[in-house]
Design an enzyme around this catalytic site. Structure first.
Site, PDB file in Angstrom:
ATOM      1  N   GLU A   1       7.598   0.639  -2.375  1.00 29.81           N
ATOM      2  CA  GLU A   1       6.161   0.847  -2.603  1.00 29.81           C
ATOM      3  C   GLU A   1       5.563   1.897  -1.666  1.00 29.81           C
ATOM      4  O   GLU A   1       4.788   2.745  -2.079  1.00 29.81           O
ATOM      5  CB  GLU A   1       5.453  -0.493  -2.405  1.00 29.81           C
ATOM      6  N   ASP A   2       5.924   1.833  -0.383  1.00 24.96           N
ATOM      7  CA  ASP A   2       5.225   2.664   0.618  1.00 24.96           C
ATOM      8  C   ASP A   2       5.906   3.982   0.947  1.00 24.96           C
ATOM      9  O   ASP A   2       5.297   4.860   1.538  1.00 24.96           O
ATOM     10  CB  ASP A   2       5.053   1.872   1.933  1.00 24.96           C
TER      11      ASP A   2
END
Length: 704
Positions: free
Chosen positions: A76-77
């Protein structure tokens, strides 16, 4: 020792060297991926995945869960694709990370919808691998521990979501220590003042009680020694949020809650639990009705223990829990303890794990049936907060149901088809109403009949999410099929007046009209007509002519016949209560379908001749069912008047649905009766019997 070295040392106590090295590799991969990123508190981002892995290590989780915890924010990051993780760490870890990532992404219109959609994703992820939710819970727990760095409004939102969803999930999976911490941290963020006050009060109370606690503990220890029983005795603290909830929900004063002294006795085996129970019951008198055996009948989340309440010295109540070491671990870590106590067959799900699987399966079933995400979350929230009732099937199988459940909830818990075809129930071998709340320990037997359907009134008393969802689903299906058949009858009736029939309309023309109205199938169009949203004669004209301007409608060949079996899409007006034999007219009401009125009803006098709103009806020869009608009976006041009326109606095969009374003066009374009859002939028979009663002055049928 740096963070990962400290963790590796702890892991080596229960994982092999190769597995510990895999966890290290995942850590260094995450450190590189998150390089340069910082948390709101200012620390390097990698401290978060490390802390999450550390929480899972406390529960002795397997190496794949720990690796997933290290990598849970990578997809996600940092933009690392799932495929890259799969190549590096294998499919299982990549799937776990992907599952956790999907739970974190939220972007919806409303907060409630966001929460609901998010929860649906969680259910799907849990079904694939229950470890996804364990990593997610550990991630949420670390975020809750570091909530102080967040702005106030955001921290309150996160705390509310934790109290509403994550804490109950931890509880449902039997992870008591995580559940208690979630609640206390959520409570502190939501209500900082209340939390601080209760914390101070608890501190003071503990100081004052130290002496009594020590005395009771000592006497329990001596008692066990005398009986030659081995057991660890410890005082038990209530967590702040549970104190707050008891004060608020049960309206108890703080002192009342704190005046109960709680202890736990942990022993080596199940047999000893019962022997210890006997010993403490000899030491202090037990309180009747307060003993619970969760060892023989575990809670729905797998929790096992013996609970009893005793009258201690000076009459102070003492709550005691007795359990084995394994039960203690299970109570603390719940489903996570499955990895701690692995059975010889590597993946055979044991009690707790099998229960969690069962629960997740139930949630998925709810999701497939629910109309939308909000309806789904409403059902799940009910199932997340179960105060269980334990009841038996006639064959002696134990069923766990939420508190307040009825026989209908039980029927749906057994099987959806049993619920849908349920007509009556026996509780402890006696016939009982379906709406009666069940008590623990009773035996429930369901009476079914083929071809029956769920009753909409059940929604007023069922409590379990499964029952509610399945009833709604069945009613939607029933309403649809009834709307389609009524729509088809209405359309064919209009087409017949043009000397045509639905079967004779060319398929291309039907397709064309469906395209214009934006319907996927003919059934959708018929349903819309049946529900009163679209006029049959407008659709008929579109089907028969290109422009839809087919001149005036010719006079139709007779009114539509009502059979009484049309179901949910046909209702009888409450204002004039028509019954078979009365002249009637139908009013098409958007969304409701057709409402049947008396031809002379004043409520529809303005629209009677509007063919778009009303159509002539007649009763079919074989009309079925019972119809309510209201009578006003004026009679001389006498004793036993109601019993006399009820007896007379029953003798004429009528049934009184409702009875009300207005006293006019000292001598005459007016009684309002709502009775159910088959038709006008039956009504005439009832009225004739009533007229023959002594003292009856006048009988009139109430109409609008």
């Amino acid at each position: 020792m740096s963070g990962i070295d400290g963790l590796a040392t702890r892991l080596s106590s229960y994982l092999g060297t190769d597995q510990v090295n895999l966890v290290r590799r995942a850590y260094f991969y995450a450190e590189q991926a998150h390089d340069g990123q910082r948390r709101r508190s200012g620390e390097a981002y990698v401290t978060h995945p490390l802390a999450v892995a550390s929480i899972l290590a406390d529960m002795h989780m397997d190496h794949q869960s720990l690796m997933a915890a290290m990598l849970h924010d990578v997809i996600e990051d940092t933009g690392v694709p799932k495929e890259a993780l799969q190549a590096q760490f294998g499919e299982t870890v990549a799937e776990l990370v992907d599952g956790v990532s999907k739970l974190t992404q939220m972007d919806f219109q409303s907060k409630a919808e966001a929460q609901a959609e998010n929860f649906q994703k969680m259910a799907m992820a849990m079904a694939r691998d229950i470890r996804v939710i364990l990593v997610k819970l550990a991630d949420r727990l670390h975020n809750m521990r570091t909530l102080d760095a967040m702005p106030h409004d955001k921290s309150r939102r996160i705390a509310k979501e934790t109290l509403e969803i994550y804490a109950p999930i931890a509880n449902r999976l039997g992870m008591h220590s995580m559940y208690a911490e979630f609640e206390d941290l959520g409570f502190k963020a939501m209500y900082p003042m209340r939390s601080a006050h209760i914390r101070q009060a608890v501190k003071r109370a503990r100081g004052n009680r130290k002496e009594i606690v020590a005395k009771i503990e000592e006497s329990i220890r001596h008692c066990l020694e005398r009986e030659g029983l081995q057991g660890e005795v410890s005082g038990r603290e209530k967590h702040l949020y549970s104190i707050y909830q008891k004060m608020r929900g049960k309206r108890k004063a703080f002192n009342e809650i704190m005046d109960v002294y709680a202890f736990r006795i942990v022993v080596d085996k199940v047999d000893t639990c019962y022997r210890v129970l006997g010993a403490v019951h000899n030491l202090y008198k037990p309180l009747p009705g307060r003993f619970k055996d969760y060892i023989a009948i575990p809670k729905a989340n797998g929790y096992q223990s013996l609970h009893t309440t005793l009258f201690g010295m000076h009459g102070v109540p003492i709550e005691i829990q007795i359990r084995t070491h394994e039960m203690e671990e299970l109570a603390k870590h719940g489903i996570a303890a499955h990895w701690l106590y692995k059975s010889s067959e590597e993946d055979a799900p044991r009690g707790n794990h099998a229960r969690a699987r069962q629960w997740v399966k139930g949630i998925l079933e709810l999701q497939q049936r629910a109309g939308n995400s909000l309806e789904f979350i409403e059902s799940v929230k009910i199932d997340l907060f179960p105060d269980e009732v334990y009841v038996f099937t006639p064959k002696g199988r134990i069923m766990e149901l939420p508190k307040g459940s009825t026989a209908v909830d039980f029927a749906y818990a057994v099987h959806t088809d049993v619920g849908n075809s349920c007509i009556a129930c026996r509780i402890n071998r006696r016939l009982a109403p379906l709406s009666q709340p069940l008590q623990s320990g009773c035996t429930v037997e369901i009476v079914t009949a083929p071809g029956t359907r769920p009753n909409p009134a059940w929604l007023n008393f069922v409590v379990s999410g499964k029952a509610r969802t399945h009833i709604r689903h069945a009613l939607k299906q029933q309403r649809r099929s009834e709307s389609v058949s009524l729509g088809e009858r209405l359309l064919n009736k209009v087409l017949a007046s043009f000397d045509s029939q639905l079967e004779r309309v060319p398929a291309e023309r039907i397709e064309q009209v469906l395209g214009e109205y934006r319907f996927a199938s003919l059934d959708d169009l018929l349903e819309d007509i049946g529900l009163g949203n679209r006029m049959a004669y407008v659709v008929a004209r579109r089907l028969l002519t290109e422009s839809g301007e087919g001149g005036e409608l010719p006079t139709s060949e007779g009114p539509l016949a009502i059979r009484g079996t049309e179901g949910l899409v046909l209702s009888y007006a409450k204002c004039c209560t028509p019954i078979p034999g009365d002249p009637i007219i139908g009013h098409l009401s958007a969304g409701k379908g057709m409402v049947v009125h008396l031809d002379s009803c004043r409520n529809i006098s303005d629209i009677r001749h509007n063919p778009e709103k009303c159509l002539p009806l007649t009763w079919a020869k074989d009309v079925q069912g019972e119809f309510n009608v209201e009578l006003r009976v004026e009679l001389e006041h006498q004793r036993g008047l109601i019993a006399m009326l009820a007896g007379t109606v029953a003798m004429a095969d009528g049934n009184i649905e409702k009875i009300g009374m207005d006293e006019r003066d000292g001598r005459t009374s007016v009684v309002q009766l709502i009775i159910s009859v088959h038709d006008r002939v039956h009504l005439a028979r009832v009225i004739k019997k009533l007229r023959a009663l002594k003292g009856v002055i006048r009988i009139t049928r109430a109409k609008a």
